[in-house]
Design a protein around this motif. Structure first.
Motif, PDB file in Angstrom:
ATOM      1  N   LEU A  71      -7.588  13.625   9.427  1.00  0.00           N
ATOM      2  CA  LEU A  71      -6.741  14.703   9.937  1.00  0.00           C
ATOM      3  C   LEU A  71      -5.409  14.160  10.421  1.00  0.00           C
ATOM      4  O   LEU A  71      -4.363  14.766  10.211  1.00  0.00           O
ATOM      5  CB  LEU A  71      -7.439  15.410  11.101  1.00  0.00           C
ATOM      6  CG  LEU A  71      -8.504  16.427  10.778  1.00  0.00           C
ATOM      7  CD1 LEU A  71      -9.131  16.926  12.057  1.00  0.00           C
ATOM      8  CD2 LEU A  71      -7.896  17.584  10.023  1.00  0.00           C
ATOM      9  N   VAL A  72      -5.448  13.019  11.097  1.00  0.00           N
ATOM     10  CA  VAL A  72      -4.229  12.523  11.728  1.00  0.00           C
ATOM     11  C   VAL A  72      -3.378  11.735  10.737  1.00  0.00           C
ATOM     12  O   VAL A  72      -2.164  11.902  10.688  1.00  0.00           O
ATOM     13  CB  VAL A  72      -4.590  11.664  12.956  1.00  0.00           C
ATOM     14  CG1 VAL A  72      -3.345  11.075  13.567  1.00  0.00           C
ATOM     15  CG2 VAL A  72      -5.324  12.497  13.980  1.00  0.00           C
ATOM     16  N   PHE A  73      -3.993  10.904   9.915  1.00  0.00           N
ATOM     17  CA  PHE A  73      -3.205  10.011   9.065  1.00  0.00           C
ATOM     18  C   PHE A  73      -3.150  10.453   7.608  1.00  0.00           C
ATOM     19  O   PHE A  73      -2.576   9.774   6.780  1.00  0.00           O
ATOM     20  CB  PHE A  73      -3.758   8.591   9.163  1.00  0.00           C
ATOM     21  CG  PHE A  73      -3.622   8.014  10.534  1.00  0.00           C
ATOM     22  CD1 PHE A  73      -2.422   7.442  10.948  1.00  0.00           C
ATOM     23  CD2 PHE A  73      -4.661   8.082  11.431  1.00  0.00           C
ATOM     24  CE1 PHE A  73      -2.283   6.936  12.221  1.00  0.00           C
ATOM     25  CE2 PHE A  73      -4.531   7.580  12.708  1.00  0.00           C
ATOM     26  CZ  PHE A  73      -3.335   7.009  13.103  1.00  0.00           C
ATOM     27  N   GLY A  74      -3.794  11.552   7.277  1.00  0.00           N
ATOM     28  CA  GLY A  74      -3.710  12.059   5.918  1.00  0.00           C
ATOM     29  C   GLY A  74      -4.877  11.613   5.061  1.00  0.00           C
ATOM     30  O   GLY A  74      -5.504  10.588   5.310  1.00  0.00           O
ATOM     31  N   LEU A  75      -5.174  12.422   4.032  1.00  0.00           N
ATOM     32  CA  LEU A  75      -6.338  12.135   3.191  1.00  0.00           C
ATOM     33  C   LEU A  75      -6.238  10.810   2.437  1.00  0.00           C
ATOM     34  O   LEU A  75      -7.211  10.070   2.377  1.00  0.00           O
ATOM     35  CB  LEU A  75      -6.554  13.286   2.209  1.00  0.00           C
ATOM     36  CG  LEU A  75      -7.227  14.504   2.812  1.00  0.00           C
ATOM     37  CD1 LEU A  75      -7.156  15.666   1.852  1.00  0.00           C
ATOM     38  CD2 LEU A  75      -8.665  14.168   3.120  1.00  0.00           C
ATOM     39  N   PRO A  76      -5.079  10.475   1.840  1.00  0.00           N
ATOM     40  CA  PRO A  76      -5.034   9.205   1.115  1.00  0.00           C
ATOM     41  C   PRO A  76      -5.354   8.011   2.001  1.00  0.00           C
ATOM     42  O   PRO A  76      -6.010   7.064   1.565  1.00  0.00           O
ATOM     43  CB  PRO A  76      -3.588   9.146   0.606  1.00  0.00           C
ATOM     44  CG  PRO A  76      -3.160  10.553   0.531  1.00  0.00           C
ATOM     45  CD  PRO A  76      -3.834  11.241   1.670  1.00  0.00           C
ATOM     46  N   ALA A  77      -4.931   8.080   3.291  1.00  0.00           N
ATOM     47  CA  ALA A  77      -5.194   6.954   4.186  1.00  0.00           C
ATOM     48  C   ALA A  77      -6.689   6.777   4.414  1.00  0.00           C
ATOM     49  O   ALA A  77      -7.218   5.659   4.332  1.00  0.00           O
ATOM     50  CB  ALA A  77      -4.482   7.178   5.517  1.00  0.00           C
ATOM     51  N   VAL A  78      -7.395   7.900   4.681  1.00  0.00           N
ATOM     52  CA  VAL A  78      -8.831   7.756   4.960  1.00  0.00           C
ATOM     53  C   VAL A  78      -9.580   7.396   3.687  1.00  0.00           C
ATOM     54  O   VAL A  78     -10.611   6.719   3.720  1.00  0.00           O
ATOM     55  CB  VAL A  78      -9.397   9.029   5.626  1.00  0.00           C
ATOM     56  CG1 VAL A  78      -9.449  10.188   4.687  1.00  0.00           C
ATOM     57  CG2 VAL A  78     -10.779   8.770   6.179  1.00  0.00           C
ATOM     58  N   GLN A  79      -9.038   7.797   2.539  1.00  0.00           N
ATOM     59  CA  GLN A  79      -9.739   7.473   1.301  1.00  0.00           C
ATOM     60  C   GLN A  79      -9.516   6.039   0.854  1.00  0.00           C
ATOM     61  O   GLN A  79     -10.229   5.549  -0.025  1.00  0.00           O
ATOM     62  CB  GLN A  79      -9.344   8.464   0.212  1.00  0.00           C
ATOM     63  CG  GLN A  79      -9.842   9.844   0.582  1.00  0.00           C
ATOM     64  CD  GLN A  79      -9.750  10.841  -0.522  1.00  0.00           C
ATOM     65  OE1 GLN A  79      -8.943  10.689  -1.424  1.00  0.00           O
ATOM     66  NE2 GLN A  79     -10.559  11.874  -0.447  1.00  0.00           N
ATOM     67  N   GLU A  80      -8.499   5.370   1.469  1.00  0.00           N
ATOM     68  CA  GLU A  80      -8.420   3.925   1.260  1.00  0.00           C
ATOM     69  C   GLU A  80      -9.561   3.237   2.004  1.00  0.00           C
ATOM     70  O   GLU A  80     -10.099   2.230   1.546  1.00  0.00           O
ATOM     71  CB  GLU A  80      -7.083   3.388   1.786  1.00  0.00           C
ATOM     72  CG  GLU A  80      -5.859   3.802   0.986  1.00  0.00           C
ATOM     73  CD  GLU A  80      -5.863   3.184  -0.402  1.00  0.00           C
ATOM     74  OE1 GLU A  80      -6.346   2.053  -0.537  1.00  0.00           O
ATOM     75  OE2 GLU A  80      -5.376   3.849  -1.333  1.00  0.00           O
ATOM     76  N   VAL A  81      -9.901   3.780   3.178  1.00  0.00           N
ATOM     77  CA  VAL A  81     -10.966   3.182   3.988  1.00  0.00           C
ATOM     78  C   VAL A  81     -12.327   3.494   3.384  1.00  0.00           C
ATOM     79  O   VAL A  81     -13.177   2.611   3.234  1.00  0.00           O
ATOM     80  CB  VAL A  81     -10.897   3.720   5.430  1.00  0.00           C
ATOM     81  CG1 VAL A  81     -11.957   3.069   6.285  1.00  0.00           C
ATOM     82  CG2 VAL A  81      -9.527   3.502   6.006  1.00  0.00           C
ATOM     83  N   ALA A  82     -12.557   4.774   3.061  1.00  0.00           N
ATOM     84  CA  ALA A  82     -13.851   5.203   2.538  1.00  0.00           C
ATOM     85  C   ALA A  82     -13.615   5.913   1.222  1.00  0.00           C
ATOM     86  O   ALA A  82     -13.450   7.125   1.192  1.00  0.00           O
ATOM     87  CB  ALA A  82     -14.533   6.141   3.541  1.00  0.00           C
ATOM     88  N   PRO A  83     -13.559   5.183   0.114  1.00  0.00           N
ATOM     89  CA  PRO A  83     -13.237   5.799  -1.179  1.00  0.00           C
ATOM     90  C   PRO A  83     -14.314   6.803  -1.595  1.00  0.00           C
ATOM     91  O   PRO A  83     -15.504   6.532  -1.418  1.00  0.00           O
ATOM     92  CB  PRO A  83     -13.219   4.613  -2.154  1.00  0.00           C
ATOM     93  CG  PRO A  83     -13.194   3.408  -1.307  1.00  0.00           C
ATOM     94  CD  PRO A  83     -13.811   3.759  -0.004  1.00  0.00           C
TER      95      PRO A  83
END
Lengths: 160, 193
Positions: free
Chosen positions: A52-64
């Motif tokens: 929510l805070v850093f955007g979907l692409p950012a979290v999907q780098e962490v948890a693809p």
């Protein structure tokens, strides 16, 4: 939400503690309150907050998503696999091995590093709760990914 | 006592506020508050496991899912023209039936309640022996005595997750926003050049 520095900094501070609490609830669940279901939703909410805070692409780098979608099935496999393992190992009865029931954790008794590694009932509960935790985390995160991608809110934010 | 009464009052106030609200965005936020109050109430009833779940799912994840829906559907409720009398009657009768159903239930913490007397009293001690000293009886019940049930519950969550994926994801890369973003940006570049 990239333009709100307070939210960014505060969530960066909080997220590690949410993750730590999730792990505590997961692995301490056989001593205190908690277990796989609770730990799973707590871990997933940490990932969702990050998204929510850093955007979907950012979290999907962490948890693809490719990994997460496989984890959905892996958790159930760990749970059912524990049951199959107990039937295959069997339990000691009157000095001989007899077949054990599905999910009969007495089959998991062992003497390796006694008192340090969990064994028997404890190990069985640990394994199945671990499986539950993985599945719940993965399902919640995957629903978040698919849901968030459909709304203009997040697409606009990601492109901004 | 005071804490219980104030939390239950706040729950009722929040519920009425949600029902009267026309701004859906605020209503979703209030459902989050409702869930948090619910979680506090569970904690008072000595059910921290349920409180965890209520706080994380009710206040966190489902609030977010509702917000995501609102972003697609618009955040104002359409004004209704139908008369509110029939829905009010239905809700009133259902509520009265539910309250009537609780009248003959035992009071909270009543030692004569079936839940205290019918289950074998030695269960706590028995689980100590069966589980080789694992202190949490709830976990022992969930994961060991009722291991099949929990496997079934996990399978339910698995199935629900797969179903959501089948509905929302038409192509394998739909939910991967790194891929969709990259393709969108290359499209833009292609167009501008």
């Amino acid at each position: 939400m990239n333009s709100f520095p307070i939210i960014r900094v505060v969530s960066k501070l909080i997220i590690p503690y949410i993750l730590l609490f999730g792990l505590y609830v997961q692995f301490h669940g056989d001593f205190g309150p908690g277990g796989g279901f609770q730990a799973g939703v707590i871990l997933a909410s940490a990932l969702i907050l990050y998204g929510l805070v850093f955007g979907l692409p950012a979290v999907q780098e962490v948890a693809p998503p490719r990994v997460i979608e496989k984890l959905i099935a892996l958790g159930v496999l760990i749970y059912a696999g524990t049951g199959i393992a107990t039937t295959l190992i069997g339990r000691t009865h009157d000095g001989g091995q007899v077949p054990a029931n599905f999910l009969d954790y007495e089959a998991l008794n062992h003497d390796v590093l006694h008192g340090f590694l969990p064994h028997g009932q404890h190990l069985g509960i640990f394994l199945v709760e671990f499986g539950v935790g993985i599945t719940v985390t993965a399902v919640m995160t995957m629903i978040f990914y698919c849901f968030a991608g459909r709304s203009r809110l997040f697409n606009e934010k990601a492109s901004a | 006592m005071f804490v219980s009464v104030s939390i239950l009052t706040l729950l009722a106030v929040t519920a009425i506020a949600i029902a009267r609200m026309r701004d859906l965005w605020a209503a979703v936020m209030f459902t989050g508050i409702f869930s948090f109050l619910g979680a506090s109430w569970m904690l008072i009833l000595d059910a921290p496991d349920v409180a965890f779940t209520e706080a994380a799912v009710g206040a966190g994840i489902s609030t977010f899912l509702m917000l995501g829906t609102l972003a697609l559907a618009g955040k104002k409720e359409k004004p209704t023209t139908a008369s509110p009398i029939v829905p009010l009657l239905v809700v009133g009768i259902t509520g009265a039936a539910l309250v009537y159903g609780t009248l003959d239930m035992p009071h909270f913490g009543d030692p004569a309640a079936p839940v205290q007397t019918r289950i074998e009293p030695g269960f706590v001690e028995k689980s100590q022996h069966d589980m080789h000293g694992l202190p949490n009886v709830v976990t022992a019940l969930l994961a060991s005595y009722r291991g099949y049930d929990t496997l079934g519950e996990t399978a339910v969550i698995f199935t629900a997750g797969i179903a959501v994926l089948m509905i929302l994801r038409r192509d394998p890369e739909d939910c991967d926003h790194r891929v969709t973003q990259k393709s969108a940006s290359t499209e833009k570049k292609g167009r501008s050049s």
